[in-house]
Design a protein around this motif. Structure first.
Motif, PDB file in Angstrom:
ATOM      1  N   GLY A  76       0.825  -1.207   0.000  1.00 54.31           N
ATOM      2  CA  GLY A  76       0.000   0.000   0.000  1.00 54.31           C
ATOM      3  C   GLY A  76       0.862   1.261   0.000  1.00 54.31           C
ATOM      4  O   GLY A  76       2.095   1.197   0.047  1.00 54.31           O
ATOM      5  N   VAL A  77       0.187   2.379  -0.030  1.00 56.14           N
ATOM      6  CA  VAL A  77       0.904   3.659   0.056  1.00 56.14           C
ATOM      7  C   VAL A  77       1.526   3.785   1.450  1.00 56.14           C
ATOM      8  O   VAL A  77       2.666   4.242   1.606  1.00 56.14           O
ATOM      9  CB  VAL A  77      -0.065   4.830  -0.232  1.00 56.14           C
ATOM     10  CG1 VAL A  77       0.628   6.167  -0.044  1.00 56.14           C
ATOM     11  CG2 VAL A  77      -0.641   4.718  -1.651  1.00 56.14           C
ATOM     12  N   CYS A  78       0.779   3.320   2.458  1.00 57.28           N
ATOM     13  CA  CYS A  78       1.269   3.422   3.838  1.00 57.28           C
ATOM     14  C   CYS A  78       2.550   2.620   4.035  1.00 57.28           C
ATOM     15  O   CYS A  78       3.531   3.111   4.601  1.00 57.28           O
ATOM     16  CB  CYS A  78       0.196   2.922   4.807  1.00 57.28           C
ATOM     17  SG  CYS A  78      -1.261   3.980   4.866  1.00 57.28           S
ATOM     18  N   GLY A  79       2.531   1.383   3.576  1.00 52.11           N
ATOM     19  CA  GLY A  79       3.709   0.527   3.736  1.00 52.11           C
ATOM     20  C   GLY A  79       4.888   0.997   2.896  1.00 52.11           C
ATOM     21  O   GLY A  79       6.047   0.813   3.276  1.00 52.11           O
ATOM     22  N   TYR A  99      -1.938   1.608  -4.191  1.00 50.61           N
ATOM     23  CA  TYR A  99      -3.008   2.120  -3.315  1.00 50.61           C
ATOM     24  C   TYR A  99      -3.967   1.020  -2.855  1.00 50.61           C
ATOM     25  O   TYR A  99      -4.500   0.264  -3.656  1.00 50.61           O
ATOM     26  CB  TYR A  99      -3.786   3.214  -4.058  1.00 50.61           C
ATOM     27  CG  TYR A  99      -4.990   3.713  -3.311  1.00 50.61           C
ATOM     28  CD1 TYR A  99      -4.846   4.407  -2.119  1.00 50.61           C
ATOM     29  CD2 TYR A  99      -6.275   3.476  -3.788  1.00 50.61           C
ATOM     30  CE1 TYR A  99      -5.961   4.860  -1.424  1.00 50.61           C
ATOM     31  CE2 TYR A  99      -7.390   3.935  -3.099  1.00 50.61           C
ATOM     32  CZ  TYR A  99      -7.220   4.615  -1.916  1.00 50.61           C
ATOM     33  OH  TYR A  99      -8.322   5.054  -1.230  1.00 50.61           O
ATOM     34  N   LEU A 100      -4.190   0.963  -1.551  1.00 49.19           N
ATOM     35  CA  LEU A 100      -5.186   0.059  -0.957  1.00 49.19           C
ATOM     36  C   LEU A 100      -6.404   0.902  -0.619  1.00 49.19           C
ATOM     37  O   LEU A 100      -6.309   1.833   0.188  1.00 49.19           O
ATOM     38  CB  LEU A 100      -4.655  -0.564   0.338  1.00 49.19           C
ATOM     39  CG  LEU A 100      -3.397  -1.415   0.239  1.00 49.19           C
ATOM     40  CD1 LEU A 100      -2.896  -1.766   1.645  1.00 49.19           C
ATOM     41  CD2 LEU A 100      -3.690  -2.692  -0.547  1.00 49.19           C
ATOM     42  N   ALA A 101      -7.545   0.586  -1.220  1.00 51.84           N
ATOM     43  CA  ALA A 101      -8.724   1.432  -1.038  1.00 51.84           C
ATOM     44  C   ALA A 101      -9.382   1.209   0.308  1.00 51.84           C
ATOM     45  O   ALA A 101      -9.511   0.072   0.782  1.00 51.84           O
ATOM     46  CB  ALA A 101      -9.717   1.172  -2.160  1.00 51.84           C
TER      47      ALA A 101
HETATM   48  N1  SME Z   1      -4.799   3.784   1.449  1.00 49.32           N
HETATM   49  C1  SME Z   1      -3.852   3.190   2.344  1.00 49.32           C
HETATM   50  C2  SME Z   1      -4.502   2.190   3.254  1.00 49.32           C
HETATM   51  C3  SME Z   1      -5.025   2.791   4.498  1.00 49.32           C
HETATM   52  S1  SME Z   1      -6.661   3.201   4.432  1.00 49.32           S
HETATM   53  O1  SME Z   1      -6.942   3.962   3.254  1.00 49.32           O
HETATM   54  C4  SME Z   1      -7.088   4.080   5.753  1.00 49.32           C
HETATM   55  C5  SME Z   1      -2.724   2.541   1.552  1.00 49.32           C
HETATM   56  O2  SME Z   1      -2.774   2.501   0.329  1.00 49.32           O
HETATM   57  O3  SME Z   1      -1.770   2.058   2.164  1.00 49.32           O
END
Ligand code: SME
Length: 153
Positions: A76-79, A99-101
């Protein structure tokens, strides 16, 4: 630089006051998430992910609930922010392959690391329903909150 929507100074003061009252860590994280989200648009959802080993764990949030309560470093964007050890500003989440939605309404995302020198403690992840929601002034304001947390956690 335009004035930021987010006013970090009162939030930093509130965090220091809460720290002086000896509130638990979770309350500091919740206070930060709630106060940042209360700034209003572009701040739609604020997620406090803290690093536990090689995973990010969601410890507090304000806004829409998310299924992503645990995110491995590198996913994800966070990781990716943790893996690359840098803040990330994604103006259009639809064009970011990692991106993780969390919600189909989300258009843009800002991830600011909570770091003490070289050590990453976690991050403030902000979702926005506005495309390209975060400019340099918003990044700086969220960084002020992240830096305060890094000193107090
Ligand atoms: N969009 C994030 C995940 C966290 S949730 O959206 C709160 C990602 O892509 O890591």
């Amino acid at each position: 630089m335009a004035d930021a929507v987010l006013k970090s100074e009162p939030i930093v003061k509130a965090l220091h006051a809460a720290f002086c009252r000896d509130v638990p860590r979770h309350e500091l994280l919740q206070l930060a998430a709630t106060r940042v989200r209360e700034a209003g648009s572009p701040y739609t959802g604020v997620y406090m992910y803290m690093l536990q080993g090689d995973q990010l764990e969601l410890e507090a949030f304000d806004g829409r609930a998310t299924d992503h309560t645990t995110i491995p470093v590198g996913r994800g964007v966070c990781g990716r922010a943790v893996a690359e050890m840098r803040d990330l500003n994604v103006p259009n989440v639809r064009t970011d392959a990692d991106y993780l939605a969390c919600s189909i309404e989300t258009q843009s995302e800002l991830v600011v690391l909570i770091r003490r020198h070289d050590e990453i403690l976690g991050q403030i992840d902000v979702d926005s329903d506005v495309p390209d929601g975060f400019d340099a002034s918003e990044l700086q304001a969220v960084k002020d909150v992240a830096d305060a947390l890094a000193a107090l956690l």
